[in-house]
Design a protein around this motif. Structure first.
Motif, mmCIF file in Angstrom:
data_model
loop_
_atom_site.group_PDB
_atom_site.id
_atom_site.type_symbol
_atom_site.label_atom_id
_atom_site.label_comp_id
_atom_site.label_asym_id
_atom_site.label_seq_id
_atom_site.Cartn_x
_atom_site.Cartn_y
_atom_site.Cartn_z
ATOM 1 N N UNK A 60 57.822 46.819 65.833
ATOM 2 C CA UNK A 60 59.117 47.156 65.255
ATOM 3 C C UNK A 60 59.857 48.136 66.143
ATOM 4 N N UNK A 61 61.148 47.888 66.309
ATOM 5 C CA UNK A 61 61.981 48.719 67.165
ATOM 6 C C UNK A 61 62.282 48.080 68.509
ATOM 7 N N UNK A 62 61.568 47.020 68.834
ATOM 8 C CA UNK A 62 61.828 46.307 70.085
ATOM 9 C C UNK A 62 62.889 45.245 69.822
ATOM 10 N N UNK A 63 64.021 45.364 70.469
ATOM 11 C CA UNK A 63 65.135 44.426 70.275
ATOM 12 C C UNK A 63 64.817 43.099 70.957
ATOM 13 N N UNK A 64 65.105 42.005 70.267
ATOM 14 C CA UNK A 64 64.744 40.676 70.754
ATOM 15 C C UNK A 64 65.969 39.782 70.847
ATOM 16 N N UNK A 65 66.051 38.961 71.893
ATOM 17 C CA UNK A 65 67.070 37.912 71.897
ATOM 18 C C UNK A 65 66.805 36.938 70.756
ATOM 19 N N UNK A 66 67.854 36.292 70.285
ATOM 20 C CA UNK A 66 67.755 35.426 69.116
ATOM 21 C C UNK A 66 67.888 33.969 69.541
ATOM 22 N N UNK A 67 66.969 33.134 69.052
ATOM 23 C CA UNK A 67 67.087 31.686 69.199
ATOM 24 C C UNK A 67 67.374 31.111 67.821
ATOM 25 N N UNK A 68 68.583 30.608 67.638
ATOM 26 C CA UNK A 68 68.947 29.933 66.391
ATOM 27 C C UNK A 68 68.528 28.474 66.530
ATOM 28 N N UNK A 69 67.456 28.105 65.846
ATOM 29 C CA UNK A 69 66.908 26.749 65.927
ATOM 30 C C UNK A 69 67.420 25.984 64.710
ATOM 31 N N UNK A 70 68.304 25.004 64.925
ATOM 32 C CA UNK A 70 69.104 24.463 63.828
ATOM 33 C C UNK A 70 68.885 22.963 63.635
#
Length: 713
Positions: A480-490
């Protein structure tokens, strides 16, 4: 071994899992298909004796054809049927039985086999050509099948003495006994003929495709091969002409009469002791009829009307006759504050408005009284599907008793007083099949499937004032606290959910998460499981609603999950999801940095009639609507700012006969003309399913693309 290779070898950990379960109408035996192990691609036919719990192998396709036979060799029509069914298994793809399940028939590589399920004896049956969709008559004495010669489908019947008679067939462009493209792809009707209960006649569909344009698919990697031609019903154009006919085995012929010009779509057919029932719809699907057929004259009588100002959505398993003669129909309850998907018997409500009914499984014997219905439904939580027992006795009121309570996604098969339950869950891999009589568990169907290398951990929750179902997956080692890129899998399209309480739905997404992403999945409005109004708000404005919901859900989730970095968002999807991924980067490049666009519908005028017109209307009456939903039109707009040109990775199978490769090629041309960065991966020989491990082996290429355009993750 890494997940992509394991998934490719095991068909996403489904090889060796029981499927296609059937129960004899007296509950004495259970039939199912299952391959021999986690890497065995060929499904065999198995039988479970309910009384003893003993499993027996009925038919092994490798033994039937010989070890050197190509179990994946299929006649063209069978290959097309499997594509419509999204079935990639080799060996025995499907089978049918008589109601007593004393006889089963099936094909392997176009050859027809008949299995005696009492003595466990299998014989090959001679046919005049490759057999498709064989079915025994209800007495188990005769069997019918379809074969294609010269582009036509012939319906034939084999007598007990082996005599093979032509029941119906004619010139090129006309087929008998097969479902047309629209029926199989969009309405879930995969068959084109139905036996009478006494086995003396057949109700058969005649399909005339002569008015349809011919579309061609060809694999450029095999320039010596002939193109494949198919009649394709493109939006706004003609449909196949479908009619029904009662064919007596002695040569009699009765045409079924209904207003086919007004109601061209034959959606469902059911024939039991009380007579044939059919559902037909208008072209724009805002009105339909449930019709009873008089087998003597072919005349029809209206039993129920289906109407909705947007579109009608029949419930699978309906219509059907109840034992007391009433007709079971699925529909919507949209008055007095209700927003429900329910069952009715001659207009009387059978299921509570709290249930969202998905499918009628069948009738379960109760002992003394009439059989109850078993239905698959959701009760307030769209990520879960449960089994319910529904009373049908006149005057019994509205009652649905839950048969499953453990969280998960359940399906069933029923016969007599025996219920076979298939349960998927976030708590265990695969589907667990159990056999029940009343409250007693009698047996389980063994699974030989491989166990996935990890257990995914999706966080399922509803967000926004619309209650959008969502899921978030983090890397298993996330701190927790580590910022992550987001993959929107749709996906996001009508008729299909992604946010479900079944582990298999999250295995691949956990692989993505473990490579450094926060993976997000959203079921926007337009997807099933919540309420009819939730689904149908997309009518004529699909693009606006689905993209708004995806963006709003992302924003809401970022408020709940501060480790989601909305400055680095990628989007990925296939088919409708591919269109949605392309739409996202073209319309909202300020949020979406890049997209993986798989087999997208880039121009809805190039997709089929029933699906496209259901949601967007007719092209001639809604030119602006179609343009508003076109990725090609969006891509042709000039790039005014550098950030508007977000990179795309386009992927498409060149043998796709559902969403043809022209969609991606036209989008690529428009992107190139306006200088928008993109790359194209053509999948030689691949269909819309991208089966055979192709989709899984693409994953590492897709990962490299995302790392390039989102930065190292």
């Amino acid at each position: 071994m890494e997940y992509p290779e394991l998934a490719a070898r095991t068909r996403r950990f489904t090889r060796g899992t029981p499927r296609a379960v059937t129960v004899a109408d007296d509950g004495s035996r259970v039939l199912f298909l299952r391959s021999g192990g986690p890497e065995d691609p060929a499904d065999a036919l198995w039988l479970l004796e309910v009384a003893t719990g003993t499993e027996r192998l009925v038919a092994d396709p490798a033994t039937l054809l010989g070890a050197e036979a190509d179990l994946a060799a299929l006649p063209p029509a069978e290959r097309t049927l499997r594509e419509r069914l999204r079935l990639s298994a080799a060996g025995i793809g499907s089978y049918t039985t008589d109601p007593a399940a004393r006889v089963a028939v099936f094909t392997v590589a176009g050859r027809l086999f008949r299995a005696d399920l009492v003595h466990l004896d299998v014989v090959e049956v001679a046919t005049v050509g490759p057999a498709i969709d064989p079915r025994p008559d209800p007495t188990g004495q005769r069997l019918a099948y379809v074969t294609q010669t010269g582009g036509t489908g012939q319906l034939r019947v084999i007598e007990p003495d082996g005599t093979d008679n032509l029941l119906a067939g004619e010139d090129s462009g006309v087929s008998w006994g097969l479902a047309e493209h629209i029926a199989a792809e969009e309405f879930g009707r995969y068959r084109g003929y139905w036996w009478a209960p006494d086995g003396r006649s057949v109700l058969a569909a005649r399909v005339d495709e002569s008015r349809l344009p011919r579309w061609y698919t060809h694999d450029p990697a095999a320039p010596e091969s002939e193109p494949t031609s198919a009649a394709y019903p493109a939006a706004g154009g003609p449909n196949a002409e479908v009619s029904l006919h009662l064919l007596d085995l002695d040569g009699g012929w009765v045409d079924v009469h209904w207003d086919r010009e007004t109601y061209p779509y034959l959606v469902s057919v059911h024939w039991a002791e009380s007579g044939p029932l059919i559902t037909v719809l208008r072209r724009l699907q805002q009105h339909g009829l449930v019709l009873a057929i008089d087998p003597r004259t072919g005349e029809t009588q209206v039993h129920a009307e289906l109407a909705d100002p947007r579109w009608v959505e029949p419930i699978p398993g309906t219509p059907a006759h109840l034992p007391d003669g009433r007709v079971l129909v699925g529909g919507e309850l949209a008055h007095d504050g209700y927003d429900a998907r329910c069952l009715f018997a001659d207009g009387t409500l059978l299921t509570p408005p709290s249930l969202y009914v998905r499918r009628v499984v069948g009738r379960l014997a109760t002992g003394d009284g009439p059989a109850d219905l078993v239905v698959e439904a959701s009760d307030g939580e769209p990520s879960q599907r449960h089994l319910f027992r529904v009373r049908t006795t006149i005057g019994a009121g509205v009652e649905a008793r839950p048969l499953t309570t453990d969280p998960g996604w359940h399906t069933a098969a029923v016969g007599g007083d025996v219920l076979v339950v298939g349960a998927a869950s976030l708590d265990h891999p695969g589907i667990r099949w159990t056999v029940w009589r009343g409250d007693t568990e009698l047996a389980t169907l063994r699974s030989f499937a491989a166990t996935p290398p990890y257990a995914p951990r999706p966080v399922l929750e509803r967000v926004t004032d619309r209650g959008l179902p969502t899921a978030v997956l983090y890397p298993r080692d996330h701190v927790s606290g580590r910022r992550l890129p987001v993959l929107l899998d749709v996906y996001g399209g009508p008729g299909h959910q992604e946010v479900v309480a079944a582990r298999a739905a999250w295995l691949e997404r956990q692989w993505w998460a473990d490579h450094g992403f926060a993976v997000v999945t959203v079921d926007n409005r337009g997807t099933p499981g919540v309420a009819p109004s939730f689904e149908k708000v997309i009518h004529r404005r699909v693009a606006d609603v689905v993209l708004l919901d995806q963006v709003d859900a992302l924003t809401a989730l970022a408020g709940k999950h501060p480790d989601l970095d909305l400055g680095r968002v990628a989007v990925r999807g296939w088919s409708f999801g591919g269109w949605l991924a392309g739409l996202a980067v073209l319309r909202q490049p300020e949020l979406f940095r890049c997209a993986i666009v798989g087999a997208p519908v880039t121009d809805w005028a190039l997709y089929d009639t029933a699906y496209t017109e259901r949601y967007l209307g007719l092209p001639d009456e809604g030119v602006e609507v179609y343009a508003h939903h076109s990725l090609v039109e969006l891509a042709a707009e000039p790039v005014t700012r550098p950030d508007d040109a977000r990179p795309m990775l386009l992927v498409h199978g060149l043998a796709d006969d559902n969403v043809v490769a022209a969609h991606t090629l036209r989008l690529s041309a428009a992107l190139l003309a306006t200088g928008r960065p993109h790359a194209v991966i053509p999948l030689t020989g691949a269909t819309h399913m991208a089966a055979g491990g192709t989709a899984e082996r693409l994953l590492t290429l897709e990962l490299d693309f995302l790392r390039t355009h989102l930065g190292q993750v």
